[in-house]
Design a protein around this motif. Structure first.
Motif, PDB file in Angstrom:
ATOM      1  N   ARG A 140      90.724  94.886  79.039  1.00 21.31           N
ATOM      2  CA  ARG A 140      90.658  93.566  79.636  1.00 21.31           C
ATOM      3  C   ARG A 140      89.688  92.700  78.833  1.00 21.31           C
ATOM      4  O   ARG A 140      88.745  93.223  78.238  1.00 21.31           O
ATOM      5  CB  ARG A 140      90.212  93.668  81.095  1.00 21.31           C
ATOM      6  CG  ARG A 140      91.179  94.513  81.936  1.00 21.31           C
ATOM      7  CD  ARG A 140      90.840  94.492  83.385  1.00 21.31           C
ATOM      8  NE  ARG A 140      91.155  93.187  83.983  1.00 21.31           N
ATOM      9  CZ  ARG A 140      91.011  92.924  85.285  1.00 21.31           C
ATOM     10  NH1 ARG A 140      90.554  93.861  86.107  1.00 21.31           N
ATOM     11  NH2 ARG A 140      91.308  91.746  85.761  1.00 21.31           N
ATOM     12  N   PRO A 141      89.962  91.406  78.707  1.00 17.46           N
ATOM     13  CA  PRO A 141      90.930  90.621  79.480  1.00 17.46           C
ATOM     14  C   PRO A 141      92.293  90.465  78.807  1.00 17.46           C
ATOM     15  O   PRO A 141      93.034  89.547  79.186  1.00 17.46           O
ATOM     16  CB  PRO A 141      90.224  89.261  79.560  1.00 17.46           C
ATOM     17  CG  PRO A 141      89.565  89.143  78.218  1.00 17.46           C
ATOM     18  CD  PRO A 141      89.093  90.543  77.887  1.00 17.46           C
ATOM     19  N   VAL A 142      92.632  91.297  77.827  1.00 17.98           N
ATOM     20  CA  VAL A 142      93.873  91.089  77.069  1.00 17.98           C
ATOM     21  C   VAL A 142      95.092  91.003  77.972  1.00 17.98           C
ATOM     22  O   VAL A 142      95.840  90.005  77.932  1.00 17.98           O
ATOM     23  CB  VAL A 142      94.033  92.178  75.987  1.00 17.98           C
ATOM     24  CG1 VAL A 142      95.384  92.039  75.286  1.00 17.98           C
ATOM     25  CG2 VAL A 142      92.898  92.097  74.969  1.00 17.98           C
ATOM     26  N   PRO A 143      95.372  92.010  78.841  1.00 15.20           N
ATOM     27  CA  PRO A 143      96.578  91.894  79.678  1.00 15.20           C
ATOM     28  C   PRO A 143      96.530  90.725  80.649  1.00 15.20           C
ATOM     29  O   PRO A 143      97.559  90.127  80.966  1.00 15.20           O
ATOM     30  CB  PRO A 143      96.627  93.238  80.415  1.00 15.20           C
ATOM     31  CG  PRO A 143      95.260  93.800  80.321  1.00 15.20           C
ATOM     32  CD  PRO A 143      94.677  93.297  79.047  1.00 15.20           C
ATOM     33  N   ASP A 144      95.332  90.372  81.125  1.00 15.31           N
ATOM     34  CA  ASP A 144      95.208  89.236  82.045  1.00 15.31           C
ATOM     35  C   ASP A 144      95.559  87.924  81.348  1.00 15.31           C
ATOM     36  O   ASP A 144      96.217  87.048  81.935  1.00 15.31           O
ATOM     37  CB  ASP A 144      93.781  89.147  82.597  1.00 15.31           C
ATOM     38  CG  ASP A 144      93.348  90.424  83.305  1.00 15.31           C
ATOM     39  OD1 ASP A 144      94.219  91.088  83.903  1.00 15.31           O
ATOM     40  OD2 ASP A 144      92.153  90.757  83.241  1.00 15.31           O
ATOM     41  N   LEU A 145      95.127  87.769  80.115  1.00 21.27           N
ATOM     42  CA  LEU A 145      95.419  86.543  79.372  1.00 21.27           C
ATOM     43  C   LEU A 145      96.911  86.430  79.084  1.00 21.27           C
ATOM     44  O   LEU A 145      97.495  85.340  79.179  1.00 21.27           O
ATOM     45  CB  LEU A 145      94.617  86.516  78.068  1.00 21.27           C
ATOM     46  CG  LEU A 145      93.095  86.467  78.228  1.00 21.27           C
ATOM     47  CD1 LEU A 145      92.411  86.560  76.870  1.00 21.27           C
ATOM     48  CD2 LEU A 145      92.673  85.191  78.942  1.00 21.27           C
ATOM     49  N   ILE A 146      97.531  87.555  78.727  1.00 19.35           N
ATOM     50  CA  ILE A 146      98.969  87.523  78.479  1.00 19.35           C
ATOM     51  C   ILE A 146      99.716  87.123  79.745  1.00 19.35           C
ATOM     52  O   ILE A 146     100.631  86.293  79.723  1.00 19.35           O
ATOM     53  CB  ILE A 146      99.463  88.892  77.967  1.00 19.35           C
ATOM     54  CG1 ILE A 146      98.785  89.246  76.632  1.00 19.35           C
ATOM     55  CG2 ILE A 146     100.980  88.881  77.802  1.00 19.35           C
ATOM     56  CD1 ILE A 146      99.086  90.658  76.151  1.00 19.35           C
ATOM     57  N   ALA A 147      99.307  87.687  80.876  1.00 21.22           N
ATOM     58  CA  ALA A 147      99.959  87.379  82.145  1.00 21.22           C
ATOM     59  C   ALA A 147      99.818  85.905  82.514  1.00 21.22           C
ATOM     60  O   ALA A 147     100.699  85.327  83.172  1.00 21.22           O
ATOM     61  CB  ALA A 147      99.388  88.253  83.256  1.00 21.22           C
ATOM     62  N   ALA A 148      98.711  85.279  82.075  1.00 21.26           N
ATOM     63  CA  ALA A 148      98.463  83.875  82.412  1.00 21.26           C
ATOM     64  C   ALA A 148      99.189  82.904  81.492  1.00 21.26           C
ATOM     65  O   ALA A 148      99.218  81.699  81.759  1.00 21.26           O
ATOM     66  CB  ALA A 148      96.964  83.599  82.371  1.00 21.26           C
ATOM     67  N   ALA A 149      99.770  83.396  80.416  1.00 22.89           N
ATOM     68  CA  ALA A 149     100.391  82.518  79.425  1.00 22.89           C
ATOM     69  C   ALA A 149     101.749  82.005  79.910  1.00 22.89           C
ATOM     70  O   ALA A 149     102.500  82.713  80.577  1.00 22.89           O
ATOM     71  CB  ALA A 149     100.562  83.253  78.101  1.00 22.89           C
ATOM     72  N   ASP A 150     102.063  80.794  79.540  1.00 24.02           N
ATOM     73  CA  ASP A 150     103.387  80.238  79.755  1.00 24.02           C
ATOM     74  C   ASP A 150     104.292  80.767  78.644  1.00 24.02           C
ATOM     75  O   ASP A 150     104.009  80.537  77.464  1.00 24.02           O
ATOM     76  CB  ASP A 150     103.305  78.714  79.689  1.00 24.02           C
ATOM     77  CG  ASP A 150     104.667  78.036  79.802  1.00 24.02           C
ATOM     78  OD1 ASP A 150     105.687  78.737  79.905  1.00 24.02           O
ATOM     79  OD2 ASP A 150     104.695  76.784  79.751  1.00 24.02           O
TER      80      ASP A 150
END
Length: 462
Positions: free
Chosen positions: A301-311
């Motif tokens: 983290r926060p790699v998967p969280d940032l990907i999930a937040a991307a448009d």
């Protein structure tokens, strides 16, 4: 004395910086940008309300060398005000283990200023907003027809704008059809010049700056036999997401065959980038956010969280290319090349935009309005070709390290990086030695002036 005219083909960071620098030196400048773009509100302190290019990318690193170059144009403080000054950065492994750490205090000690990050669109808007009214023409697909010949009696360079281009209207300037000088300083010729749907428009100028990017048509026109940029062995993804609930530290994480980077922006948003060693020309069957989740979703983290937040629609994917060979020169006739048009490089040193800014400032410093243009362009090549090609090679070497895939090789790489970081705490900064410490001719204030973020450091110039 007649005011000299310059046409800049390409409205990216290098092209806009060149236009602004030449304008400050007394040239009459026109920027021709292929893409259509809106007309934003003027930047603070701007001289005009100018259109800006539509392509905006994501984040851009501005090392001290680029900041000092912008200082000579009076933009240093404005850039620092809109850029994030990263207090610390980490080099990590996919599981989260930290291999090395550095901070900008070390960068200030080593290079005379911090490494900063800005949003590319905001930097473009700042540069465009400082140009004279009407200097930037968007929707103008330009083609170099004749590089011209400098010297007494030499013919001017000629540029054609395709009639089908969807152009900005209202402040174009170059709309004369009788060969007289238009208000943007270039000479427009041809029936229906400047009229959408009419005949092609042709402009002449004393200087043409090719700043049209990695697939430069200007480069192909002046050096038709020169090899095209080659695939560097990996592709890159970039995106910007809103500020996360929990702040995160800037970091770059190296794994098998690729890396991930996280960089906070000044307003709290996060600029993220990733690379992977894959064949060129690929695209995800679903979308690029899903591809990032497949490749990096199990990293710390926060790699998967940032990907999930991307448009998904806002995730940019581009194959990374680099110069296949040094060009014969950075100029021919009345044409100068700069930035990715002449020295494309991998992003591993964060110097692509920085070197384009350097190119622009050096070109304008050499090309004084009363200078011998042939001598000035020859000196431009002499100064810029060896320096930029050295940066190209150094960035490519680091890029190759990121493509290692095998477990033994990656384990050895991690051990060596961790050991080197213990012995040399500023490991990440050493790669920029001889690059980020560059200084242009003329006063700069990257080491601090009153009211700037670097004011605590000694001044370079009073």
């Amino acid at each position: 004395m007649r005011q000299r005219t310059a046409i800049v083909i390409g409205g990216g960071i290098g092209g806009l910086t060149a236009a602004l620098a030449l304008d400050r030196r007394g040239w009459s400048v026109t920027v021709l940008e292929r893409t259509a773009g809106p007309v934003p509100a003027s930047a603070p302190g701007s001289r005009a309300q100018s259109a800006r290019p539509a392509r905006s990318g994501a984040g851009i690193g501005l090392a001290p060398n680029a900041q000092r170059a912008l200082d000579t144009l009076g933009l240093g403080d404005a850039v620092r005000a809109m850029a994030a000054w990263q207090g610390a950065g980490e080099l990590r492994l996919p599981g989260g283990r930290r291999l090395a750490r550095t901070d900008n205090a070390a960068a200030v000690r080593r290079f005379g200023g911090p490494v900063m990050v800005a949003h590319r669109a905001e930097l473009l808007a700042l540069l465009a907003g400082r140009l004279p009214d009407g200097a930037l023409r968007t929707g103008a697909a330009a083609e170099l027809v004749d590089p011209g010949e400098p010297g007494p009696g030499g013919r001017p360079a000629r540029v054609r704008i395709a009639a089908a281009a969807d152009r900005a209207t209202g402040t174009d300037g170059a709309t004369a059809t009788d060969g007289t000088r238009a208000t943007d300083g270039a000479t427009a010729t041809g029936e229906g010049a400047g009229v959408p749907g009419g005949a092609d428009e042709e402009l002449t100028a004393d200087l043409v700056v090719g700043a049209d990017g990695i697939h430069s048509a200007v480069r192909r026109a002046v050096f038709p036999g020169h090899p095209e940029p080659r695939y560097a062995g990996f592709t890159a993804w970039r995106f910007v997401v809103p500020a996360p609930e929990r702040p995160c530290t800037a970091h770059e994480t190296w794994g098998p065959g690729g890396l991930w980077g996280t960089v906070p922006l000044p307003d709290g948003r996060i600029y993220a980038y990733a690379t992977a060693a894959v064949p060129p020309g690929g695209r995800a069957a679903d979308d690029e956010r899903a591809e990032l989740l497949r490749r990096f979703g199990t990293w710390h983290r926060p790699v998967p969280d940032l990907i999930a937040a991307a448009d998904p629609a806002a995730v940019l994917r581009n194959d990374v290319r680099t110069a296949a060979a040094p060009p014969p020169a950075f100029h021919r006739g009345r044409v100068a090349l700069l930035g990715d048009a002449v020295h494309p490089m991998t992003p591993n040193l964060g110097q692509g935009g920085c070197q384009a800014i350097e190119d622009a400032v050096v070109l304008a410093q050499l090309a004084a309005p009363d200078a011998d243009l042939a001598a000035a362009l020859a000196e431009f090549t002499r100064q810029r070709l060896p320096r930029t090609m050295d940066v190209v090679r150094r960035a490519e070497r680091i890029g190759r390290l990121t493509t290692w895939r095998s477990r033994p090789a990656c384990a050895l790489r991690a051990v060596l990086m961790a050991a080197t970081a213990r012995l040399t705490p500023d490991l990440a900064l050493r790669a920029l030695d001889g690059i980020a410490d560059w200084r242009p001719e003329g006063p700069t204030y990257a080491a601090g002036t009153r009211g700037t973020r670097t004011a605590a450091q000694p001044k370079e110039h009073e």
